[in-house]
Scaffold this active site. Sequence first.
Site, PDB file in Angstrom:
ATOM      1  CG  ASP A 210      -5.615  -0.253   2.548  1.00 11.19           C
ATOM      2  OD1 ASP A 210      -5.277  -1.285   1.940  1.00 11.19           O
ATOM      3  OD2 ASP A 210      -6.090   0.750   1.971  1.00 11.19           O
TER       4      ASP A 210
ATOM      5  CG  HIS B 228      -1.823   1.146   1.303  1.00 15.82           C
ATOM      6  ND1 HIS B 228      -2.980   1.205   0.556  1.00 15.82           N
ATOM      7  CD2 HIS B 228      -1.754   2.313   1.992  1.00 15.82           C
ATOM      8  CE1 HIS B 228      -3.589   2.357   0.783  1.00 15.82           C
ATOM      9  NE2 HIS B 228      -2.865   3.045   1.651  1.00 15.82           N
TER      10      HIS B 228
HETATM   11  C1  GRF Z   1       1.174   0.258  -6.203  1.00 20.57           C
HETATM   12  O1  GRF Z   1       1.466   1.595  -6.014  1.00 20.57           O
HETATM   13  C2  GRF Z   1       0.715  -0.377  -4.930  1.00 20.57           C
HETATM   14  O2  GRF Z   1       1.240   0.229  -3.788  1.00 20.57           O
HETATM   15  C3  GRF Z   1      -0.777  -0.184  -4.961  1.00 20.57           C
HETATM   16  O3  GRF Z   1      -1.123  -0.294  -6.318  1.00 20.57           O
HETATM   17  C4  GRF Z   1      -0.015   0.058  -7.125  1.00 20.57           C
HETATM   18  C5  GRF Z   1       0.186  -1.056  -8.105  1.00 20.57           C
HETATM   19  O4  GRF Z   1       1.142  -0.742  -9.081  1.00 20.57           O
HETATM   20  N1  GRF Z   1      -1.445  -1.157  -4.128  1.00 20.57           N
HETATM   21  P1  GRF Z   1       1.571  -1.847 -10.126  1.00 20.57           P
HETATM   22  O5  GRF Z   1       0.311  -2.359 -10.814  1.00 20.57           O
HETATM   23  O6  GRF Z   1       2.278  -2.944  -9.389  1.00 20.57           O
HETATM   24  O7  GRF Z   1       2.458  -1.134 -11.103  1.00 20.57           O
END
Ligand code: GRF
Length: 216
Positions: free
Chosen positions: A148, A112
Site C-alpha cells: 500500500d 485501498h
Molecule cells: C474494497 O473496500 C477495497 O478498498 C479493498 O477491498 C474491498 C473490496 O471490496 N481493497 P469488493 O470485493 O470490491 O466489494
Amino acid sequence: MTAVTNIVVIISGNGSNLQSIIDSIESGQLNARISLVISNNAEAFGLIRAQNHGLANQVIDHHDFEDRALFDQTLLQTVISQHPDYIVLAGFMRILGRDFIQTFENRIINIHPSILPHYKGLNTHQRALDNGESEHGVSIHIVTAELDDGPVLLQCRYPIEAEDSVADLQQKGHQLEHRMYPQLLQWLCSGDLQIGENSIVFKQQEIHQPVEFGSV
Ligand code: GRF
C-alpha cells in the site's frame, strides 16, 4: 482506430468494485475490456458476477501450491498470457510477488480503503474508529513492492460521524469506490492520466499529489 484498453481484474471476494467496472464498460462510460477475472478464492462472489456478464474467469487458489513462489509464477504467467495494458486489483487479499510487480511495473493499480499513507494494511475502518479520527477515505494507487505504498493517483475523504460503525464506514467507502475506480480507469484508458517511469501526468500537467476525487 485505437485498440480498446485491455485489463485483467484480480479479486478475492465480493467483487463490488469489479461490478462497478463491468457496469461502466457496459454503459459505455469506460472504454476498456476485461479479458480475464482472476480470483485466488473459489468462493468469491465476484466470480459469479464475472460469469453473469460472460467474462472469462479463472481461480488460482494459493492453497493449491506448495509454496508462494509457485503461486506467484502461475499468476504471473496467466496474466502475461492476456497481454493486459493494466492489472486492476479489486479486493485482492494477497501480496503480489516481486517478479509480478517488476514485470508489470507502473501498470498494476489497487484501491485501498484509507487516506494513504495513513492506515496501510488491513482493518482500516476499525483502526480509524479506534483512533478517534474525524475523517477517513479511499485511495487508488500504483502497486509497488511495499504494501500500500506506491504513488497515490486519486483520493477521496469523507467525514466520520460520532455514531459511525465499521459497517457505516464500509458503506460510505464503497459508494465512493464504485465511482472512483471506473473514473480513474477511464482517465488511464483515454490517456488523460499517464504513468511514466519518473512522472505522473494528469491532463497534461505533471502531478506530485493525488488528484482529489470530485475536484475535476
Ligand atoms: C474494497 O473496500 C477495497 O478498498 C479493498 O477491498 C474491498 C473490496 O471490496 N481493497 P469488493 O470485493 O470490491 O466489494
